[in-house]
Design an enzyme around this catalytic site. Structure first.
Site, PDB file in Angstrom:
ATOM      1  N   TYR A 297      54.186  79.928  88.141  1.00 35.60           N
ATOM      2  CA  TYR A 297      53.439  80.584  87.074  1.00 35.60           C
ATOM      3  C   TYR A 297      52.597  79.551  86.327  1.00 35.60           C
ATOM      4  O   TYR A 297      52.295  78.478  86.878  1.00 35.60           O
ATOM      5  CB  TYR A 297      54.323  81.460  86.189  1.00 35.60           C
ATOM      6  CG  TYR A 297      53.569  82.739  85.880  1.00 35.60           C
ATOM      7  CD1 TYR A 297      53.204  83.582  86.924  1.00 35.60           C
ATOM      8  CD2 TYR A 297      53.171  83.060  84.606  1.00 35.60           C
ATOM      9  CE1 TYR A 297      52.475  84.730  86.675  1.00 35.60           C
ATOM     10  CE2 TYR A 297      52.444  84.213  84.347  1.00 35.60           C
ATOM     11  CZ  TYR A 297      52.087  85.032  85.403  1.00 35.60           C
ATOM     12  OH  TYR A 297      51.337  86.145  85.164  1.00 35.60           O
TER      13      TYR A 297
ATOM     14  N   HIS B 108      49.654  90.954  91.816  1.00 33.80           N
ATOM     15  CA  HIS B 108      48.652  90.222  92.611  1.00 33.80           C
ATOM     16  C   HIS B 108      48.819  90.589  94.098  1.00 33.80           C
ATOM     17  O   HIS B 108      49.949  90.719  94.579  1.00 33.80           O
ATOM     18  CB  HIS B 108      48.882  88.719  92.429  1.00 33.80           C
ATOM     19  CG  HIS B 108      47.713  87.861  92.805  1.00 33.80           C
ATOM     20  ND1 HIS B 108      47.246  87.767  94.100  1.00 33.80           N
ATOM     21  CD2 HIS B 108      46.919  87.064  92.058  1.00 33.80           C
ATOM     22  CE1 HIS B 108      46.224  86.931  94.136  1.00 33.80           C
ATOM     23  NE2 HIS B 108      45.996  86.507  92.917  1.00 33.80           N
TER      24      HIS B 108
ATOM     25  N   GLY C  22      51.781  89.845  88.170  1.00 30.23           N
ATOM     26  CA  GLY C  22      50.582  89.702  87.346  1.00 30.23           C
ATOM     27  C   GLY C  22      50.238  90.966  86.581  1.00 30.23           C
ATOM     28  O   GLY C  22      49.616  90.908  85.528  1.00 30.23           O
TER      29      GLY C  22
HETATM   30  C1  LCV Z   1      49.995  93.047  98.810  1.00 27.87           C
HETATM   31  C2  LCV Z   1      51.501  94.782  98.823  1.00 27.87           C
HETATM   32  C3  LCV Z   1      52.031  94.383  97.576  1.00 27.87           C
HETATM   33  C4  LCV Z   1      51.443  93.234  96.949  1.00 27.87           C
HETATM   34  N1  LCV Z   1      50.445  92.597  97.613  1.00 27.87           N
HETATM   35  O1  LCV Z   1      56.466 100.085  99.419  1.00 27.87           O
HETATM   36  O2  LCV Z   1      53.564  87.129  89.075  1.00 27.87           O
HETATM   37  S1  LCV Z   1      53.443  86.373  90.307  1.00 27.87           S
HETATM   38  O3  LCV Z   1      53.328  84.938  90.096  1.00 27.87           O
HETATM   39  O4  LCV Z   1      54.516  86.696  91.225  1.00 27.87           O
HETATM   40  C5  LCV Z   1      51.958  86.914  91.060  1.00 27.87           C
HETATM   41  C6  LCV Z   1      51.516  85.981  92.104  1.00 27.87           C
HETATM   42  C7  LCV Z   1      52.109  88.299  91.562  1.00 27.87           C
HETATM   43  O5  LCV Z   1      51.745  89.252  90.885  1.00 27.87           O
HETATM   44  O6  LCV Z   1      52.690  88.440  92.806  1.00 27.87           O
HETATM   45  C8  LCV Z   1      52.876  89.791  93.286  1.00 27.87           C
HETATM   46  C9  LCV Z   1      54.159  90.325  92.665  1.00 27.87           C
HETATM   47  N2  LCV Z   1      54.455  91.664  93.195  1.00 27.87           N
HETATM   48  C10 LCV Z   1      55.620  91.937  93.859  1.00 27.87           C
HETATM   49  O7  LCV Z   1      56.502  91.063  94.033  1.00 27.87           O
HETATM   50  C11 LCV Z   1      55.794  93.358  94.366  1.00 27.87           C
HETATM   51  C12 LCV Z   1      55.803  93.336  95.912  1.00 27.87           C
HETATM   52  N3  LCV Z   1      55.951  94.725  96.414  1.00 27.87           N
HETATM   53  C13 LCV Z   1      57.186  95.328  96.440  1.00 27.87           C
HETATM   54  O8  LCV Z   1      58.215  94.804  95.992  1.00 27.87           O
HETATM   55  C14 LCV Z   1      57.199  96.731  96.987  1.00 27.87           C
HETATM   56  O9  LCV Z   1      55.999  96.953  97.725  1.00 27.87           O
HETATM   57  C15 LCV Z   1      57.269  97.803  95.881  1.00 27.87           C
HETATM   58  C16 LCV Z   1      58.666  97.734  95.202  1.00 27.87           C
HETATM   59  C17 LCV Z   1      56.145  97.578  94.850  1.00 27.87           C
HETATM   60  C18 LCV Z   1      57.073  99.190  96.539  1.00 27.87           C
HETATM   61  O10 LCV Z   1      58.008  99.278  97.587  1.00 27.87           O
HETATM   62  P1  LCV Z   1      57.827 100.415  98.688  1.00 27.87           P
HETATM   63  O11 LCV Z   1      58.968 100.266  99.630  1.00 27.87           O
HETATM   64  O12 LCV Z   1      57.593 101.696  98.006  1.00 27.87           O
HETATM   65  P2  LCV Z   1      56.233  98.921 100.503  1.00 27.87           P
HETATM   66  O13 LCV Z   1      56.968  97.714 100.103  1.00 27.87           O
HETATM   67  O14 LCV Z   1      56.442  99.494 101.857  1.00 27.87           O
HETATM   68  O15 LCV Z   1      54.683  98.617 100.259  1.00 27.87           O
HETATM   69  C19 LCV Z   1      53.678  99.543 100.714  1.00 27.87           C
HETATM   70  C20 LCV Z   1      52.534  98.707 101.217  1.00 27.87           C
HETATM   71  O16 LCV Z   1      51.961  97.983 100.124  1.00 27.87           O
HETATM   72  C21 LCV Z   1      52.005  96.596 100.407  1.00 27.87           C
HETATM   73  C22 LCV Z   1      53.160  96.393 101.359  1.00 27.87           C
HETATM   74  O17 LCV Z   1      52.991  95.201 102.080  1.00 27.87           O
HETATM   75  C23 LCV Z   1      53.020  97.639 102.216  1.00 27.87           C
HETATM   76  O18 LCV Z   1      51.928  97.406 103.085  1.00 27.87           O
HETATM   77  P3  LCV Z   1      52.024  97.916 104.623  1.00 27.87           P
HETATM   78  O19 LCV Z   1      52.182  99.409 104.501  1.00 27.87           O
HETATM   79  O20 LCV Z   1      50.741  97.455 105.225  1.00 27.87           O
HETATM   80  O21 LCV Z   1      53.237  97.248 105.183  1.00 27.87           O
HETATM   81  N4  LCV Z   1      52.214  95.854  99.174  1.00 27.87           N
HETATM   82  C24 LCV Z   1      53.122  96.121  98.220  1.00 27.87           C
HETATM   83  N5  LCV Z   1      53.035  95.229  97.240  1.00 27.87           N
HETATM   84  N6  LCV Z   1      51.822  92.804  95.741  1.00 27.87           N
HETATM   85  N7  LCV Z   1      50.498  94.132  99.446  1.00 27.87           N
END
Ligand code: LCV
Length: 268
Positions: free
Chosen positions: A147, A73, A117
């Site tokens: 959740y 999400h 999600g």
């Molecule tokens: C918006 C993002 C996101 C993102 N949203 O790259 O299941 S529930 O209840 O939790 C539900 C509500 C749900 O699905 O929640 C979301 C769950 N997802 C996560 O927890 C994953 C969050 N993201 C990460 O942990 C990392 O981004 C990963 C491991 C996926 C990739 O890491 P990496 O270091 O390669 P960055 O973190 O630098 O992310 C690149 C860009 O994508 C955005 C993040 O904010 C960043 O944006 P900026 O370049 O503008 O800073 N991004 C990543 N995930 N779910 N935005």
């Protein structure tokens, strides 16, 4: 699949249809294919459209060699605190039900990491086929989200209550091997064989009698609710099944078997 030209914003979801196999592609790698409201609404439109165009099975995928299949999400779009973040009418819940209710089988072809999600999306698919480096992390506890009952039950039904609790409580990525061991993933395939293997399975499904495949999926859906089946649901299941065994395809399937030739199903 034609690539959108540079002047128009890339379509968040791209679809193709060939040999009765639909493909729905997440097309927002810059945002790690996160499930933004706009991407989810496009998805909710595109899935039934593929089925109505004649897809007998649909593959959901990210662009080849994606490091992140979907980051889950869009966290920036989660509602303000004190409002249910995953209520029945929210886009993610509508998307998951669209997959579960899709009349034809839906296969998640996974490479890269899957978050939140997007894991529930995989759980809502009928099959998950992953490469050996894929990981799956269920993240609500990491974000402070409770959740929701239907989401929790997706995981309990798929991997059992203990493994589901471990995924939710730890919020840590589960390896492809572990996901295969606990039944979350149907098969693990080396990355360079993933596409051929997945579309090979899809082709087997597309060649089978479409009315029978649809009726079997409809029964799985009704029975998977786990609740006792009330009389009306039992009658509904019987009517779904009768439509198939009254069909020409049913007669064709048996006739082809007796005549030792491949069946030619026409969906009627
Ligand atoms: C918006 C993002 C996101 C993102 N949203 O790259 O299941 S529930 O209840 O939790 C539900 C509500 C749900 O699905 O929640 C979301 C769950 N997802 C996560 O927890 C994953 C969050 N993201 C990460 O942990 C990392 O981004 C990963 C491991 C996926 C990739 O890491 P990496 O270091 O390669 P960055 O973190 O630098 O992310 C690149 C860009 O994508 C955005 C993040 O904010 C960043 O944006 P900026 O370049 O503008 O800073 N991004 C990543 N995930 N779910 N935005």
């Amino acid at each position: 699949m034609t690539q959108p030209d540079s002047s128009t914003p890339p379509t968040l979801i791209a679809t193709t249809l060939a040999d009765n196999i639909g493909t729905l592609l997440f097309n927002n790698p810059g945002k790690l294919n996160c499930l933004s409201h706009s991407l989810m609404e496009k998805f909710i439109e595109a899935l039934p459209a593929l089925e109505q165009q004649g897809a007998r099975v649909i593959v959901i995928r990210a662009p080849a060699k994606s490091r992140v299949w979907s980051a889950g999400h869009d966290i920036n779009e989660l509602p303000e605190p004190r409002r249910d973040p995953l209520s029945y009418g929210d886009a993610l819940e509508r998307l998951l039900r669209k997959v579960q209710d899709c009349p034809v089988p839906v296969i998640a072809m996974v490479e890269g990491s899957v978050w939140g999600g997007a894991c529930d999306l995989c759980c809502s698919c009928d099959m998950v086929i992953a490469d050996d480096k894929a990981t799956f992390a269920m993240t609500p506890a990491k974000i402070g989200i409770p959740y929701n009952p239907s989401g929790l039950m997706h995981f309990v039904n798929h991997i059992g209550v203990n493994k589901a609790k471990e995924m939710f409580f730890t919020a840590q990525p589960t390896s492809a091997q572990e996901a295969h061991n606990n039944g979350f993933v149907n098969a693990i395939v080396p990355a360079d064989e993933l596409e051929a293997y997945t579309y090979g399975r899809a082709a087997h499904i597309a060649r089978n009698a479409p009315l029978a495949v649809r009726a079997i999926k409809a029964q799985f859906r009704l029975l998977s609710r786990g609740a006792l089946i009330d009389a009306e649901t039992a009658e509904r299941i019987q009517s779904i099944r009768r439509r198939v065994y009254d069909s020409q395809d049913y007669a064709e399937g048996i006739r082809a078997f007796k005549e030792k030739r491949p069946p030619h199903f026409e969906g009627k």
